[in-house]
Design an enzyme around this catalytic site. Sequence first.
Site, PDB file in Angstrom:
ATOM      1  N   PRO A 343     -42.766 -46.487  35.227  1.00 49.95           N
ATOM      2  CA  PRO A 343     -41.372 -46.247  34.837  1.00 49.95           C
ATOM      3  C   PRO A 343     -41.140 -44.750  34.720  1.00 49.95           C
ATOM      4  CG  PRO A 343     -42.560 -47.562  33.177  1.00 49.95           C
ATOM      5  CD  PRO A 343     -43.558 -47.088  34.166  1.00 49.95           C
ATOM      6  N   THR A 345     -38.431 -41.705  34.017  1.00 52.18           N
ATOM      7  CA  THR A 345     -37.105 -41.300  33.560  1.00 52.18           C
ATOM      8  C   THR A 345     -36.453 -40.395  34.595  1.00 52.18           C
ATOM      9  OG1 THR A 345     -37.836 -41.420  31.266  1.00 52.18           O
ATOM     10  CG2 THR A 345     -35.825 -40.181  31.691  1.00 52.18           C
ATOM     11  N   GLN A 419     -38.550 -51.759  31.451  1.00 51.38           N
ATOM     12  CA  GLN A 419     -39.164 -51.192  30.252  1.00 51.38           C
ATOM     13  C   GLN A 419     -38.083 -50.849  29.243  1.00 51.38           C
ATOM     14  OE1 GLN A 419     -40.872 -47.065  29.821  1.00 51.38           O
ATOM     15  NE2 GLN A 419     -42.812 -48.171  29.743  1.00 51.38           N
ATOM     16  N   CYS A 451     -43.819 -43.055  24.846  1.00 50.87           N
ATOM     17  CA  CYS A 451     -42.875 -41.980  25.165  1.00 50.87           C
ATOM     18  C   CYS A 451     -43.043 -40.818  24.191  1.00 50.87           C
ATOM     19  CB  CYS A 451     -41.444 -42.500  25.113  1.00 50.87           C
ATOM     20  SG  CYS A 451     -40.209 -41.233  25.472  1.00 50.87           S
ATOM     21  N   LYS A 491     -46.930 -50.499  27.094  1.00 52.94           N
ATOM     22  CA  LYS A 491     -47.498 -49.268  27.647  1.00 52.94           C
ATOM     23  C   LYS A 491     -47.742 -48.313  26.481  1.00 52.94           C
ATOM     24  CE  LYS A 491     -46.923 -45.868  31.350  1.00 52.94           C
ATOM     25  NZ  LYS A 491     -47.025 -44.580  30.647  1.00 52.94           N
ATOM     26  N   ASN A 591     -53.607 -45.285  33.553  1.00 58.15           N
ATOM     27  CA  ASN A 591     -52.544 -44.391  34.007  1.00 58.15           C
ATOM     28  C   ASN A 591     -52.925 -42.943  33.705  1.00 58.15           C
ATOM     29  OD1 ASN A 591     -49.349 -43.443  32.680  1.00 58.15           O
ATOM     30  ND2 ASN A 591     -49.953 -43.331  34.799  1.00 58.15           N
ATOM     31  N   GLY A 592     -52.751 -42.068  34.720  1.00 58.45           N
ATOM     32  CA  GLY A 592     -52.986 -40.645  34.496  1.00 58.45           C
ATOM     33  C   GLY A 592     -53.662 -39.939  35.646  1.00 58.45           C
ATOM     34  N   ALA A 615     -47.646 -42.173  38.631  1.00 61.47           N
ATOM     35  CA  ALA A 615     -46.382 -41.566  38.205  1.00 61.47           C
ATOM     36  C   ALA A 615     -46.099 -40.302  39.018  1.00 61.47           C
ATOM     37  CB  ALA A 615     -46.419 -41.267  36.707  1.00 61.47           C
ATOM     38  N   ARG A 616     -46.568 -39.135  38.532  1.00 57.08           N
ATOM     39  CA  ARG A 616     -46.268 -37.871  39.222  1.00 57.08           C
ATOM     40  C   ARG A 616     -46.838 -37.843  40.632  1.00 57.08           C
ATOM     41  NH1 ARG A 616     -48.562 -33.367  35.534  1.00 57.08           N
ATOM     42  NH2 ARG A 616     -50.089 -35.008  35.109  1.00 57.08           N
TER      43      ARG A 616
END
Length: 750
Positions: A343, A345, A419, A451, A491, A591-592, A615-616
């Site tokens: 997810p 933003t 989410q 978050c 998460k 994740n990471g 993600a990134r």
Amino acid sequence: MTDEIPNPVQPEKSLKRPLDGEQLEEAHPPQPILPEDSAVTKAEKVERNGANGNSVSNEEPVAKRIKTEEQNHNSTATDSRDRVRGIAPIKAEYLLHPAGSRSATDGRNPAANDDAAEEKPRGDNRDNGGKKKKKEKGQNKDRQFGSWGDKIKLCNSTSNSPEFSPKECSFGESCKCEHDLRKYLAEGKRGDLTTFNSKCPVWEDNGTCLAGWKCRFVGSHSKEVKREDGRMELVLIEDLERMRTTVAGDEEALGGVVNVVSTKDKLDLARRRTKMEKSDLYTNWLDKNSEEVNRQSNLRKDQKNDQTQEEKEENRARYVEPPFLPSEKRRIYFGPETPVLAPLTTQGNLPFRRLCVELGAQLTYSEMAMSIPLFQGQKSEWALMKAHESEITPPRINPDRSSIVQNYNNSKDLKFGTQISANKPFQAIKAAEILSRFVPHLRVIDLNCGCPIELVYRQGAGSALLDAPSKLEKMIRGMNAVSGEVPITAKIRMGTMTGKPTALKTIERLAFGGVESRERLGAPGCAAITLHGRSRQQRYTKNADWSYIAECAALVKSYNQKKDDLTDTIMEPDARTLPNAPDGKLHFIGNGDCYSHVDYLDHIQNASVDSVMVARGALIKPWLFEEIEKGQTLDKSASERLQYIEKFARYGLEAWGSDEMGVGQTRRFLLEWLSFAHRYVPAGILEHLPPSLQDRPPAYRGRNDLETLLASDNYMDWMKICEMFLGPAHEGFKFQPKHKSNSYEIEAEG
């Protein structure tokens, strides 16, 4: 304008902007507050920006911390080939400065400040020397940002009608919009775009265009016809064979968009006409049960020991069973063949998710939505629930995998989940009930417990839930009770403080429940847990700790065995309290910093996670999912990468419209994506593979001019790339990159 923006986490507390203090270097410049922004995005912008658009912080700038860490990192080499940590190993022939020279070091692109994309902590009265802030007056006190739209606004009664037969205007003579179609076309809107072969992407896909006369490609789907009286009439063209049937009569469902909630349902929520019986029953029980638990926990140890058997039985009798048990959930599956798009933003919008699915993403999530605006019916928050039809197809799986969930039916599974964030159990429970009721295509509802945004954390949501495990358990348990067949997931991060990880205890609680509730209520019913290998304090600095993720994965693997040990040997646990019943399998996702297929495979094999959330890495190169599927590094050419940008622009116009507002919206989100995508260093010019997400390149040139342009960190070059597909920007358009203290403001035309 800011006074009208509610607090999405705690409505009873008003948002306060930081006081004007010392002028600081901007780590995150002001962002425009737009009507289509989600609730948390609007609130962030209000709290982040000072009265004059200056961010105020009482912490050391993140950029300074990153620079210090990089200096420490760069002092050591990682292998015998002099590969310097933190520096992308680009081949010498592509470097703009000789290796080892001072210019080579000075010419490095500045570190991408991913923490700047998050909110800076707000200041207090001390930041302004204790002086009282002068309140600005006037309704336009915050009109410091750009906007885009037609010069003359065309009335909606005319926008999709033939020239001589418009619909009846509901405002009559008091309407302030233009009804003269020819005047609007001549003076009120900019000329047609010549991109996409001068053809409207929306019309090409659907056989009709909802923007009508407002479309920036209107010439491609309109014509002038001669009537019997000799007059020439402007009419819109529709291709009936290609027109799609809208869902529930809602025009927003065109273009393959699903999960469109009707205006009536949103209005009923806003006016509190929607009944949430399950949530009300459960929260009432939860309040009473919490009071009794607190009463018992407050008894002194000697008082508990002195209780007679009769008193103990009386205490047990005070506990009331929940008003209902959860429905049995749909089985879900996470595996090595199902890489997950996180997810995101702002960046995790529908066009970007659609592109990632096309490139191999098997599971996707909406942007984080705030619970209160959801059950208040806010349009901007419900817009986050929209998905593309490609996201509701089943994920690709390997049916031979032994770990697959019992009775799992892949044909009933889908890719898209949502989410949410909340700081109180009743918020999360209500949001889960209405989401499962109004959103038909939903794989899971994920509760955000990681978050790091200051606004969210300060009010008890996001990563603050990691320090409130009892409240977190109540949320998951309640959501599981009211969500029907939709599974509930969470998460989390390693913890809130660096060096003090708490994820192991959090996972145990989500798997089995707390000691005080485990025996009476069973497991909370969390179907999957995603762990981000950083603390809240770390944000995105430093590498993700995959050794700790592996430690947590080992705990999850022991879940089934421990579940059996904790189960009463006489009574089997109710399947409805278990995730993925009948075996109760809890999935675990890491994740990471995943940036290559090598990273992905390493995490699957050595950390023993079921799957990896990206993600990134996906923002920088969305074809990462394709690399994972093929098991190799792909050296995408500049022309291929430009095709992905063109697809995003096309998908954006289909999602947000092809009128001036839709084109501006597409431009804005394309620029947001390019602020990440420009960091990609082509695999073909690297000396060492695989690449690292933390590496930043020295100044270099690409293998051709287009590749050099795509690598530029100058936002003006990003604007040029956008203009290839969206034409020149509107004169009022502004763009402020999240990661840099600069902005773009186009000069007025002419």
